[in-house]
Design a protein around this motif. Structure first.
Motif, PDB file in Angstrom:
ATOM      1  N   ALA A 142       0.828  -1.201   0.000  1.00 52.72           N
ATOM      2  CA  ALA A 142       0.000   0.000   0.000  1.00 52.72           C
ATOM      3  C   ALA A 142       0.862   1.250   0.000  1.00 52.72           C
ATOM      4  O   ALA A 142       0.585   2.220  -0.726  1.00 52.72           O
ATOM      5  N   HIS A 143       1.903   1.233   0.803  1.00 53.76           N
ATOM      6  CA  HIS A 143       2.810   2.381   0.853  1.00 53.76           C
ATOM      7  C   HIS A 143       3.668   2.466  -0.404  1.00 53.76           C
ATOM      8  O   HIS A 143       3.840   3.547  -0.993  1.00 53.76           O
ATOM      9  N   ALA A 144       4.216   1.334  -0.834  1.00 52.10           N
ATOM     10  CA  ALA A 144       5.214   1.324  -1.903  1.00 52.10           C
ATOM     11  C   ALA A 144       4.649   1.757  -3.248  1.00 52.10           C
ATOM     12  O   ALA A 144       5.397   2.248  -4.108  1.00 52.10           O
TER      13      ALA A 144
ATOM     14  N   HIS B  42       2.927   4.250  -3.898  1.00 54.93           N
ATOM     15  CA  HIS B  42       2.969   5.702  -4.017  1.00 54.93           C
ATOM     16  C   HIS B  42       4.367   6.158  -4.420  1.00 54.93           C
ATOM     17  O   HIS B  42       5.359   5.692  -3.837  1.00 54.93           O
ATOM     18  N   PRO B  43       4.488   7.077  -5.370  1.00 53.94           N
ATOM     19  CA  PRO B  43       5.804   7.574  -5.759  1.00 53.94           C
ATOM     20  C   PRO B  43       6.634   8.147  -4.609  1.00 53.94           C
ATOM     21  O   PRO B  43       7.862   8.108  -4.659  1.00 53.94           O
ATOM     22  N   VAL B  44       5.972   8.671  -3.580  1.00 55.60           N
ATOM     23  CA  VAL B  44       6.730   9.182  -2.429  1.00 55.60           C
ATOM     24  C   VAL B  44       7.052   8.088  -1.419  1.00 55.60           C
ATOM     25  O   VAL B  44       7.747   8.341  -0.435  1.00 55.60           O
ATOM     26  N   GLY B  45       6.507   6.874  -1.623  1.00 58.09           N
ATOM     27  CA  GLY B  45       6.853   5.740  -0.774  1.00 58.09           C
ATOM     28  C   GLY B  45       5.970   5.511   0.426  1.00 58.09           C
ATOM     29  O   GLY B  45       6.254   4.630   1.243  1.00 58.09           O
ATOM     30  N   ARG B  46       4.882   6.248   0.532  1.00 55.94           N
ATOM     31  CA  ARG B  46       3.983   6.045   1.675  1.00 55.94           C
ATOM     32  C   ARG B  46       2.602   6.561   1.372  1.00 55.94           C
ATOM     33  O   ARG B  46       2.410   7.405   0.489  1.00 55.94           O
ATOM     34  N   VAL B  47       1.634   6.060   2.127  1.00 50.05           N
ATOM     35  CA  VAL B  47       0.273   6.581   2.117  1.00 50.05           C
ATOM     36  C   VAL B  47       0.253   7.917   2.865  1.00 50.05           C
ATOM     37  O   VAL B  47       1.105   8.175   3.736  1.00 50.05           O
ATOM     38  N   GLY B  48      -0.706   8.768   2.548  1.00 48.25           N
ATOM     39  CA  GLY B  48      -0.777  10.083   3.171  1.00 48.25           C
ATOM     40  C   GLY B  48      -1.237  10.045   4.616  1.00 48.25           C
ATOM     41  O   GLY B  48      -1.899   9.110   5.068  1.00 48.25           O
ATOM     42  N   LYS B  49      -0.882  11.103   5.338  1.00 50.73           N
ATOM     43  CA  LYS B  49      -1.296  11.310   6.726  1.00 50.73           C
ATOM     44  C   LYS B  49      -2.129  12.582   6.808  1.00 50.73           C
ATOM     45  O   LYS B  49      -2.017  13.473   5.956  1.00 50.73           O
ATOM     46  N   VAL B  50      -2.946  12.683   7.855  1.00 54.22           N
ATOM     47  CA  VAL B  50      -3.765  13.886   8.001  1.00 54.22           C
ATOM     48  C   VAL B  50      -2.889  15.126   8.086  1.00 54.22           C
ATOM     49  O   VAL B  50      -3.282  16.207   7.635  1.00 54.22           O
ATOM     50  N   GLU B  51      -1.702  14.975   8.616  1.00 56.69           N
ATOM     51  CA  GLU B  51      -0.799  16.127   8.732  1.00 56.69           C
ATOM     52  C   GLU B  51      -0.426  16.692   7.367  1.00 56.69           C
ATOM     53  O   GLU B  51      -0.152  17.896   7.233  1.00 56.69           O
ATOM     54  N   ASP B  52      -0.394  15.840   6.347  1.00 53.66           N
ATOM     55  CA  ASP B  52      -0.102  16.317   4.991  1.00 53.66           C
ATOM     56  C   ASP B  52      -1.179  17.287   4.517  1.00 53.66           C
ATOM     57  O   ASP B  52      -0.881  18.288   3.849  1.00 53.66           O
TER      58      ASP B  52
ATOM     59  N   ASP C 197      -1.431  13.829  -3.031  1.00 50.69           N
ATOM     60  CA  ASP C 197      -1.732  12.400  -3.213  1.00 50.69           C
ATOM     61  C   ASP C 197      -0.489  11.531  -3.351  1.00 50.69           C
ATOM     62  O   ASP C 197      -0.580  10.387  -3.795  1.00 50.69           O
ATOM     63  N   GLY C 198       0.660  12.052  -2.971  1.00 47.95           N
ATOM     64  CA  GLY C 198       1.886  11.263  -3.074  1.00 47.95           C
ATOM     65  C   GLY C 198       2.280  10.930  -4.500  1.00 47.95           C
ATOM     66  O   GLY C 198       3.072  10.019  -4.741  1.00 47.95           O
ATOM     67  N   GLY C 199       1.726  11.653  -5.465  1.00 49.51           N
ATOM     68  CA  GLY C 199       2.081  11.465  -6.864  1.00 49.51           C
ATOM     69  C   GLY C 199       1.244  10.461  -7.619  1.00 49.51           C
ATOM     70  O   GLY C 199       1.493  10.207  -8.799  1.00 49.51           O
ATOM     71  N   MET C 200       0.216   9.898  -6.985  1.00 47.52           N
ATOM     72  CA  MET C 200      -0.512   8.796  -7.612  1.00 47.52           C
ATOM     73  C   MET C 200      -1.253   9.191  -8.888  1.00 47.52           C
ATOM     74  O   MET C 200      -1.367   8.372  -9.811  1.00 47.52           O
ATOM     75  N   THR C 201      -1.752  10.419  -8.987  1.00 46.15           N
ATOM     76  CA  THR C 201      -2.459  10.812 -10.197  1.00 46.15           C
ATOM     77  C   THR C 201      -1.517  11.104 -11.359  1.00 46.15           C
ATOM     78  O   THR C 201      -1.972  11.368 -12.473  1.00 46.15           O
ATOM     79  N   ARG C 202      -0.220  11.041 -11.124  1.00 39.67           N
ATOM     80  CA  ARG C 202       0.769  11.201 -12.198  1.00 39.67           C
ATOM     81  C   ARG C 202       1.378   9.858 -12.602  1.00 39.67           C
ATOM     82  O   ARG C 202       2.281   9.797 -13.436  1.00 39.67           O
ATOM     83  N   LYS C 203       0.891   8.792 -12.036  1.00 40.43           N
ATOM     84  CA  LYS C 203       1.511   7.477 -12.230  1.00 40.43           C
ATOM     85  C   LYS C 203       0.677   6.628 -13.195  1.00 40.43           C
ATOM     86  O   LYS C 203      -0.509   6.407 -12.967  1.00 40.43           O
ATOM     87  N   MET C 204       1.300   6.133 -14.268  1.00 40.55           N
ATOM     88  CA  MET C 204       0.638   5.175 -15.131  1.00 40.55           C
ATOM     89  C   MET C 204       0.587   3.823 -14.421  1.00 40.55           C
ATOM     90  O   MET C 204       1.583   3.368 -13.878  1.00 40.55           O
ATOM     91  N   ILE C 205      -0.578   3.201 -14.427  1.00 40.74           N
ATOM     92  CA  ILE C 205      -0.747   1.927 -13.738  1.00 40.74           C
ATOM     93  C   ILE C 205      -1.274   0.897 -14.731  1.00 40.74           C
ATOM     94  O   ILE C 205      -2.372   1.041 -15.277  1.00 40.74           O
ATOM     95  N   TYR C 206      -0.479  -0.131 -15.009  1.00 40.45           N
ATOM     96  CA  TYR C 206      -0.887  -1.211 -15.893  1.00 40.45           C
ATOM     97  C   TYR C 206      -0.826  -2.524 -15.129  1.00 40.45           C
ATOM     98  O   TYR C 206       0.031  -2.714 -14.269  1.00 40.45           O
ATOM     99  N   THR C 207      -1.745  -3.416 -15.439  1.00 38.23           N
ATOM    100  CA  THR C 207      -1.754  -4.723 -14.762  1.00 38.23           C
ATOM    101  C   THR C 207      -0.908  -5.741 -15.518  1.00 38.23           C
ATOM    102  O   THR C 207      -0.664  -6.823 -14.999  1.00 38.23           O
ATOM    103  N   ALA C 208      -0.514  -5.435 -16.741  1.00 38.48           N
ATOM    104  CA  ALA C 208       0.324  -6.363 -17.498  1.00 38.48           C
ATOM    105  C   ALA C 208       1.127  -5.616 -18.535  1.00 38.48           C
ATOM    106  O   ALA C 208       0.795  -4.485 -18.868  1.00 38.48           O
TER     107      ALA C 208
END
Length: 232
Positions: free
Chosen positions: A185-187, A189-199, A221-232
């Motif tokens: 779940a953490h990995a 994310h491009p920043v290496g972690r899930v977000g915290k409320v402090e963010d 969002d830790g960069g997730m909306t900039r990340k291409m995600i493919y399952t194969a």
């Protein structure tokens, strides 16, 4: 002393935002439908029960806050669970359970606070979501509400400027319940972690002071909306 109203302040992001500004010496009015959650905030904030789907409740809550000026309005309230189920099984009441508190509630809060915001040359921070731009299945009402908040935000910025600034934050995955999460779940994310409320608190604090920023959506969002995600 600066003043802020935070909706959805009984838990999660809203609670953290309210406690942050209280710690900075601001006068804080914390609004939520959850009376028990509000009671745990302590005496440093003005805890006010409010149903964001009710025009009368919002009007009464803003009046109860007792402010004669408002430096910041944080529209954060509304159900956090985005999943509605199949659209063919949704009732109008189901739809409005997201639209009313998130989107209409944000409009009503600004309308009730506009004179207070003008008096302080204050700003509005609306809580959108990355779900305004991308979706999982069966999240119709939540996605529509958050997309509407994006549109409302730039309309407010143009309509209320230059006296009032309006911006939004689009959080990604924020672990507001502080659950134990997997390494995957953490990995992912491009920043290496899930977000915290402090963010998100940091983002709200920035926008509250960013005098040359209005009409914008700050994605956290830790960069997730900039990340291409493919399952194969």
């Amino acid at each position: 002393m600066k003043t802020v109203i935070v909706t959805g302040a009984a838990s999660g992001i809203g609670r953290a935002v309210a406690k942050h500004f209280s710690g900075q010496g601001w006068q804080v009015a914390a609004l939520d439908i959850d009376r028990d959650g509000l009671a745990t905030l302590g005496d440093s904030v003005r805890a006010i029960e409010c149903d964001l789907s009710s025009e009368d409740s919002i009007r009464a809550a803003v009046s109860a806050a007792g402010f004669d000026r408002l430096d910041l309005l944080v529209n954060n309230g509304g159900p956090a669970d985005p999943v509605a189920g199949p659209i063919g099984e949704m009732s109008l009441a189901d739809w409005n359970s997201w639209i009313a508190p998130h989107l209409t509630g944000s409009f009503l809060m600004v309308r009730e606070c506009v004179d207070l915001l003008r008096a302080a040359k204050g700003s509005v921070v609306n809580m959108a979501s990355t779900r305004a731009y991308q979706s999982e299945p069966d999240t119709y009402g939540y996605a529509a509400a958050k997309g509407g908040i994006v549109g409302l935000t730039h309309a407010l910025a143009i309509g209320l400027g230059p006296d009032i600034r309006a911006n939004a934050i689009a959080p990604g995955w924020i672990n507001s319940a502080k659950e134990e999460l997997s390494e995957d779940a953490h990995a992912q994310h491009p920043v290496g972690r899930v977000g915290k409320v402090e963010d998100i608190v940091q983002a709200v604090a920035y926008l509250s002071e960013a005098g040359f920023v209005t009409g914008q959506v700050l994605t956290v969002d830790g960069g997730m909306t900039r990340k291409m995600i493919y399952t194969a």
